[in-house]
Design a protein around this motif. Sequence first.
Motif, short mmCIF file in Angstrom:
data_model
loop_
_atom_site.label_atom_id
_atom_site.label_comp_id
_atom_site.label_asym_id
_atom_site.label_seq_id
_atom_site.Cartn_x
_atom_site.Cartn_y
_atom_site.Cartn_z
N SER A 133 -6.00 -6.64 -0.20
CA SER A 133 -5.43 -7.74 0.58
C SER A 133 -5.38 -9.03 -0.22
CB SER A 133 -6.19 -7.94 1.90
OG SER A 133 -7.57 -8.08 1.68
N ASP A 134 -6.38 -9.26 -1.08
CA ASP A 134 -6.36 -10.47 -1.91
C ASP A 134 -5.20 -10.44 -2.90
OD1 ASP A 134 -8.64 -11.26 -0.58
OD2 ASP A 134 -10.02 -10.85 -2.24
N ALA A 135 -4.94 -9.26 -3.47
CA ALA A 135 -3.84 -9.13 -4.43
C ALA A 135 -2.49 -9.36 -3.76
CB ALA A 135 -3.88 -7.75 -5.08
N LEU A 136 -2.36 -8.96 -2.50
CA LEU A 136 -1.09 -9.09 -1.79
C LEU A 136 -0.87 -10.49 -1.21
CD1 LEU A 136 -1.12 -5.69 0.10
CD2 LEU A 136 0.30 -6.28 -1.87
N THR A 151 -17.59 -1.50 1.60
CA THR A 151 -16.26 -1.05 2.04
C THR A 151 -15.31 -2.24 2.16
OG1 THR A 151 -17.28 0.76 3.28
CG2 THR A 151 -15.01 0.20 3.85
N LYS A 152 -15.80 -3.33 2.76
CA LYS A 152 -14.98 -4.54 2.91
C LYS A 152 -14.58 -5.07 1.53
CE LYS A 152 -14.87 -9.10 5.07
NZ LYS A 152 -14.25 -9.76 3.92
N ARG A 153 -15.51 -5.10 0.60
CA ARG A 153 -15.23 -5.59 -0.75
C ARG A 153 -14.12 -4.76 -1.39
NH1 ARG A 153 -17.59 -4.27 -5.92
NH2 ARG A 153 -17.79 -6.09 -7.30
N TRP A 154 -14.18 -3.46 -1.19
CA TRP A 154 -13.18 -2.56 -1.77
C TRP A 154 -11.80 -2.81 -1.15
CZ3 TRP A 154 -10.81 2.24 0.02
CH2 TRP A 154 -10.29 3.04 -1.01
N LEU A 155 -11.76 -2.95 0.16
CA LEU A 155 -10.50 -3.19 0.85
C LEU A 155 -9.93 -4.57 0.53
CD1 LEU A 155 -11.38 -1.63 4.33
CD2 LEU A 155 -9.86 -0.66 2.60
N PHE A 208 5.28 -4.51 0.02
CA PHE A 208 5.05 -3.09 0.27
C PHE A 208 4.90 -2.31 -1.04
CE2 PHE A 208 6.54 -3.68 4.70
CZ PHE A 208 5.51 -3.00 5.33
N GLN A 209 5.65 -2.68 -2.06
CA GLN A 209 5.51 -2.01 -3.35
C GLN A 209 4.11 -2.27 -3.91
OE1 GLN A 209 8.13 -0.04 -5.14
NE2 GLN A 209 6.11 0.66 -5.83
N GLY A 210 3.64 -3.51 -3.77
CA GLY A 210 2.29 -3.84 -4.22
C GLY A 210 1.22 -3.06 -3.49
N LEU A 211 1.39 -2.89 -2.18
CA LEU A 211 0.44 -2.11 -1.39
C LEU A 211 0.44 -0.65 -1.84
CD1 LEU A 211 -1.54 -1.86 0.98
CD2 LEU A 211 0.45 -1.57 2.49
N PHE A 212 1.63 -0.09 -1.99
CA PHE A 212 1.75 1.31 -2.40
C PHE A 212 1.15 1.51 -3.79
CE2 PHE A 212 4.96 4.94 -3.37
CZ PHE A 212 4.00 5.89 -3.07
N ALA A 268 -5.71 -5.97 10.18
CA ALA A 268 -5.29 -7.23 10.81
C ALA A 268 -4.88 -8.25 9.75
CB ALA A 268 -6.41 -7.78 11.68
N GLU A 269 -5.62 -8.30 8.64
CA GLU A 269 -5.27 -9.23 7.54
C GLU A 269 -3.93 -8.85 6.92
OE1 GLU A 269 -4.96 -11.86 4.41
OE2 GLU A 269 -6.13 -12.01 6.27
#
Length: 200
Positions: A68-71, A60-64, A90-94, A127-128
């Motif tokens: 976060s690494d991309a952002l 799960t952590k690897r997937w998440l 925010f666009q990157g997250l979406f 948190a990250e």
Amino acid sequence: MSPTTETLTAERILEATEEVLRRHGPAKATVVDVARALGVSHGSVYRHFRTKAALRGAVTKRWLDRTSDALAGIAGAEDRDPRQRLRDWFQGLFDAKRRKAGDDPELFATYSVLTEENGEVVGEHIAELTAQLTRIVEAGVASGAFTAGDPKAVARALFHATGRFHDPCHAREWKRPDVQDEFDAVLDLLLRGLEAQRPS
């Protein structure tokens, strides 16, 4: 080289676990299934992950972390205008969430179950993300682009205010044709609220 003769690493186990989860779903996937996919004994898997719960938490952590690494690159681009960084973040997250939900819906559904199981992992992920947002808000305050009393509190508020565009419980709405317009309207409103007040 066969799986049994290759060095068994935690990363290889996590890759195999993701494939097993995709194939069987979270209710039926077992450590034995993962070991079989790797051509090793289940004891070999347990040497890297002591319990099934630890393995599921790690995958799960690897997937998440992919999100976060991309952002992180956007958050760390100190030479760019904070307003544009915030919008791009925010666009990157979406976009990342929409891709996950749209490109592999079965795996997305599986991870939605796993994130419910792994509250601590999800908490660390959030948190990250809010730490990255805080960095952008702090840069905006330092440059005079934003007004914010407590950048950490503002970052948390921004994250929660945009939840409709990244919380998996809203995934069905992300397919709507007007969702990007709605996202842009929310970001415009939030950015106007953050912009420093100009003297009249």
